[in-house]
Design a protein around this motif. Structure first.
Motif, PDB file in Angstrom:
ATOM      1  N   ILE A  79       0.950  -1.263   0.323  1.00 10.85           N
ATOM      2  CA  ILE A  79      -0.124   0.092  -0.065  1.00 10.85           C
ATOM      3  C   ILE A  79       0.920   1.392  -0.014  1.00 10.85           C
ATOM      4  O   ILE A  79       0.568   2.084  -0.878  1.00 10.85           O
ATOM      5  N   GLU A  80       1.956   1.383   0.903  1.00  9.77           N
ATOM      6  CA  GLU A  80       2.741   2.231   0.805  1.00  9.77           C
ATOM      7  C   GLU A  80       3.456   2.540  -0.522  1.00  9.77           C
ATOM      8  O   GLU A  80       3.499   3.781  -0.866  1.00  9.77           O
ATOM      9  N   TYR A  81       3.821   1.469  -1.198  1.00 10.46           N
ATOM     10  CA  TYR A  81       4.568   1.755  -2.612  1.00 10.46           C
ATOM     11  C   TYR A  81       3.638   2.223  -3.313  1.00 10.46           C
ATOM     12  O   TYR A  81       3.985   3.229  -4.322  1.00 10.46           O
ATOM     13  N   ALA A  82       2.426   1.832  -3.460  1.00  4.86           N
ATOM     14  CA  ALA A  82       1.327   2.351  -4.550  1.00  4.86           C
ATOM     15  C   ALA A  82       1.049   3.595  -4.169  1.00  4.86           C
ATOM     16  O   ALA A  82       0.801   4.557  -5.101  1.00  4.86           O
ATOM     17  N   GLU A  83       1.061   4.111  -2.717  1.00  2.00           N
ATOM     18  CA  GLU A  83       0.822   5.461  -2.466  1.00  2.00           C
ATOM     19  C   GLU A  83       1.999   6.470  -2.967  1.00  2.00           C
ATOM     20  O   GLU A  83       1.576   7.474  -3.512  1.00  2.00           O
ATOM     21  N   SER A  84       3.223   5.929  -2.759  1.00  2.00           N
ATOM     22  CA  SER A  84       4.180   6.737  -3.313  1.00  2.00           C
ATOM     23  C   SER A  84       4.467   6.780  -4.949  1.00  2.00           C
ATOM     24  O   SER A  84       5.108   7.872  -5.389  1.00  2.00           O
ATOM     25  N   GLU A  85       3.727   5.773  -5.643  1.00  2.00           N
ATOM     26  CA  GLU A  85       3.384   6.235  -7.023  1.00  2.00           C
ATOM     27  C   GLU A  85       2.256   6.811  -7.393  1.00  2.00           C
ATOM     28  O   GLU A  85       2.177   6.858  -8.725  1.00  2.00           O
ATOM     29  N   GLY A  86       1.550   7.367  -6.629  1.00  4.40           N
ATOM     30  CA  GLY A  86       0.307   8.234  -6.972  1.00  4.40           C
ATOM     31  C   GLY A  86      -0.789   7.394  -7.211  1.00  4.40           C
ATOM     32  O   GLY A  86      -1.834   8.005  -7.814  1.00  4.40           O
ATOM     33  N   VAL A  87      -1.079   5.954  -6.738  1.00  2.00           N
ATOM     34  CA  VAL A  87      -2.297   5.551  -7.040  1.00  2.00           C
ATOM     35  C   VAL A  87      -3.129   5.974  -6.318  1.00  2.00           C
ATOM     36  O   VAL A  87      -3.035   6.043  -4.749  1.00  2.00           O
ATOM     37  N   PRO A  88      -4.353   6.222  -6.630  1.00  2.88           N
ATOM     38  CA  PRO A  88      -5.624   6.689  -5.931  1.00  2.88           C
ATOM     39  C   PRO A  88      -6.045   5.662  -5.058  1.00  2.88           C
ATOM     40  O   PRO A  88      -6.095   4.513  -5.322  1.00  2.88           O
TER      41      PRO A  88
END
Length: 127
Positions: A37-46
């Motif tokens: 989740i943290e990686y997805a957030e860092s990549e701008g995933v809504p």
């Protein structure tokens, strides 16, 4: 590929290997879902707390569908869609600092190889 009378054993073996590889790799995200989740957030995933587990779950199911050759059009289509979107948006190494590109570049090329296998399976599913 032509049928050599073996009933497509090599093709089945390839689908099992591809499907299990996809499912097992995606299942790794659930070992440390907070990191995913943290990686997805860092990549701008809504909505990363929703979409990261949903994406991983989709790939587990798609991989199993490919390995077992159940709902093959749906399974291969889902895997191809996921890999296409994730590869170009989350592993866009060309946008990284040149000294930080190696991880995303490796993930990009790995996903590209998996996408190639999935597209071959997708073609087979539509035969």
């Amino acid at each position: 590929m032509t049928d050599t009378g073996d009933g497509g054993a090599l093709s089945r073996l390839g689908r099992v290997a591809l499907g299990l590889g996809l499912a097992l790799q995606a299942s790794e995200d659930f070992r440390d879902i907070e990191d995913a989740i943290e990686y997805a957030e860092s990549e701008g995933v809504p909505m990363p707390s929703v979409l990261a587990p949903l994406g991983s779950g989709t790939m587990v199911l798609a991989g199993l569908g490919i390995a077992l050759w159940r709902l093959p059009r749906l399974a291969t289509g889902a895997a191809a869609t996921f890999l296409t979107v994730v590869t170009v948006t989350m592993h866009d190494f060309w946008n990284d600092d040149p000294e930080d590109r190696s991880g995303d570049r490796l993930a990009f090329f790995g996903n590209l190889a998996m996408l190639g296998g999935v597209l071959i399976a997708l073609r087979e599913a539509w035969r």
